[in-house]
Design a protein around this motif. Sequence first.
Motif, short mmCIF file in Angstrom:
data_model
loop_
_atom_site.label_atom_id
_atom_site.label_comp_id
_atom_site.label_asym_id
_atom_site.label_seq_id
_atom_site.Cartn_x
_atom_site.Cartn_y
_atom_site.Cartn_z
N ALA A 157 0.74 -1.32 -0.02
CA ALA A 157 0.02 -0.01 0.02
C ALA A 157 0.83 1.28 -0.03
O ALA A 157 1.75 1.30 0.64
CB ALA A 157 -1.09 -0.21 1.31
N GLY A 158 0.26 2.25 -0.89
CA GLY A 158 1.22 3.43 -0.93
C GLY A 158 2.34 3.66 -2.05
O GLY A 158 2.65 4.44 -2.53
N HIS A 159 2.77 2.17 -2.51
CA HIS A 159 3.56 2.24 -3.76
C HIS A 159 2.95 2.67 -5.03
O HIS A 159 1.78 2.37 -5.44
CB HIS A 159 4.25 0.86 -3.92
CG HIS A 159 5.13 0.67 -2.75
ND1 HIS A 159 6.52 1.11 -2.89
CD2 HIS A 159 5.12 -0.10 -1.66
CE1 HIS A 159 7.13 0.54 -1.55
NE2 HIS A 159 6.35 -0.05 -1.20
N ARG A 160 3.55 3.44 -5.94
CA ARG A 160 3.21 3.94 -6.98
C ARG A 160 3.61 2.83 -8.20
O ARG A 160 4.75 2.26 -8.33
CB ARG A 160 3.62 5.03 -7.51
CG ARG A 160 3.24 5.83 -8.63
CD ARG A 160 3.92 7.40 -8.68
NE ARG A 160 5.29 7.35 -8.96
CZ ARG A 160 5.74 6.96 -9.76
NH1 ARG A 160 5.30 6.71 -11.08
NH2 ARG A 160 7.17 7.15 -9.95
N VAL A 161 2.45 2.74 -9.09
CA VAL A 161 3.06 1.76 -10.14
C VAL A 161 3.98 2.39 -11.14
O VAL A 161 3.57 3.62 -11.80
CB VAL A 161 1.58 1.31 -11.06
CG1 VAL A 161 2.10 0.28 -12.23
CG2 VAL A 161 0.92 0.46 -9.96
N GLU A 162 5.15 1.99 -11.45
CA GLU A 162 6.12 2.36 -12.32
C GLU A 162 5.86 2.14 -13.83
O GLU A 162 5.98 2.58 -14.86
CB GLU A 162 7.28 2.50 -12.04
CG GLU A 162 7.56 3.26 -10.79
CD GLU A 162 9.14 3.16 -10.21
OE1 GLU A 162 9.94 2.31 -10.52
OE2 GLU A 162 9.48 4.25 -9.58
N SER A 163 5.59 0.63 -13.82
CA SER A 163 5.43 -0.08 -15.33
C SER A 163 4.64 -1.24 -15.10
O SER A 163 4.73 -1.95 -13.99
CB SER A 163 6.90 -0.52 -15.95
OG SER A 163 7.68 -1.39 -15.24
N VAL A 164 4.08 -1.74 -16.46
CA VAL A 164 3.44 -3.02 -16.52
C VAL A 164 3.88 -3.45 -17.72
O VAL A 164 4.10 -3.19 -18.83
CB VAL A 164 1.91 -2.53 -16.66
CG1 VAL A 164 1.06 -3.69 -16.93
CG2 VAL A 164 1.27 -1.79 -15.47
N SER A 165 4.19 -4.91 -17.55
CA SER A 165 4.66 -5.82 -18.61
C SER A 165 3.95 -6.99 -18.83
O SER A 165 3.49 -7.71 -17.63
CB SER A 165 6.03 -5.66 -18.79
OG SER A 165 6.60 -6.61 -17.62
N GLY A 166 3.86 -7.54 -20.13
CA GLY A 166 3.29 -8.78 -20.27
C GLY A 166 4.22 -9.82 -20.82
O GLY A 166 5.38 -9.62 -20.52
N GLY A 167 3.73 -10.82 -21.59
CA GLY A 167 4.46 -11.82 -21.98
C GLY A 167 3.84 -13.06 -21.50
O GLY A 167 3.00 -13.44 -21.63
N ASP A 208 7.18 1.48 -7.49
CA ASP A 208 8.37 2.41 -6.75
C ASP A 208 9.07 1.55 -5.57
O ASP A 208 8.46 0.70 -4.92
CB ASP A 208 8.00 3.82 -6.55
CG ASP A 208 6.93 3.98 -5.73
OD1 ASP A 208 6.26 2.98 -4.83
OD2 ASP A 208 6.74 5.14 -5.09
N GLY A 209 10.24 1.75 -5.16
CA GLY A 209 10.90 1.31 -4.21
C GLY A 209 11.50 -0.28 -4.44
O GLY A 209 11.40 -0.72 -3.43
N SER A 210 11.49 -0.45 -5.71
CA SER A 210 12.11 -1.60 -6.28
C SER A 210 11.09 -2.77 -5.75
O SER A 210 11.83 -3.85 -5.21
CB SER A 210 13.67 -1.88 -5.66
OG SER A 210 14.45 -0.74 -6.38
N VAL A 256 5.74 -11.29 -4.69
CA VAL A 256 5.95 -10.12 -4.47
C VAL A 256 7.50 -10.14 -4.20
O VAL A 256 7.87 -10.77 -3.37
CB VAL A 256 5.28 -9.54 -3.34
CG1 VAL A 256 5.64 -8.15 -3.10
CG2 VAL A 256 3.81 -9.34 -3.61
N LEU A 257 8.29 -9.46 -4.84
CA LEU A 257 9.66 -9.36 -5.09
C LEU A 257 10.22 -7.99 -4.93
O LEU A 257 9.79 -6.94 -4.95
CB LEU A 257 10.23 -9.95 -6.50
CG LEU A 257 9.69 -11.05 -7.02
CD1 LEU A 257 9.71 -10.99 -8.66
CD2 LEU A 257 10.09 -12.23 -6.26
N THR A 258 11.34 -8.23 -3.84
CA THR A 258 12.12 -6.80 -3.84
C THR A 258 13.41 -6.86 -4.41
O THR A 258 13.75 -8.23 -4.77
CB THR A 258 12.14 -6.51 -2.27
OG1 THR A 258 12.91 -7.45 -1.61
CG2 THR A 258 10.74 -6.37 -1.47
N ALA A 259 14.32 -5.88 -4.26
CA ALA A 259 15.68 -5.76 -4.52
C ALA A 259 16.41 -7.25 -3.98
O ALA A 259 17.45 -7.65 -4.45
CB ALA A 259 16.37 -4.57 -4.29
N GLU A 260 15.86 -7.42 -2.57
CA GLU A 260 16.64 -8.33 -1.98
C GLU A 260 16.04 -9.73 -2.24
O GLU A 260 16.64 -10.62 -1.63
CB GLU A 260 16.33 -8.22 -0.55
CG GLU A 260 17.19 -6.89 0.14
CD GLU A 260 16.38 -5.70 -0.35
OE1 GLU A 260 15.30 -5.74 -0.22
OE2 GLU A 260 16.96 -4.60 -0.42
#
Length: 133
Positions: free
Chosen positions: A10-20, A28-30, A109-113
Amino acid sequence: MRNTIAEALAGHRVESVSGGGRLDLRLDGSVTVRVAHDFRFAAPSFAAPTGVEHFFPALTFRPSPGLLGLVGRTVDSARITPAGGLELGFGEGGALSVPPHALLAPWSVLTAEGALCAGLPGGEVRWTEPDGG
């Protein structure tokens, strides 16, 4: 831990949407929400076209205009259903719903870690503790 997903998303902004072969919502926030199986997207009432769209990433798909319209919007709510599905609500309306699956891991749900949590086959949800704990 089922309520922690709201704190994570909650509170994170969507930066991109991709398919495939899967849906990736990069926030945002990785943070990335990855959907690897069937899901539904209910467009906000003001969007065109309105209604519910069903997607099947295993068949390879292209994001619809409704899904692409999520870019720049904020995740307002997130919850893991009692059955192990994932539901996201977005600012200005719209909702994404990923049901659990008996044989496949439908979402993560993935993070940079690495993976924060994932829906596993049969509706189980696995969380990764911070700092490897």
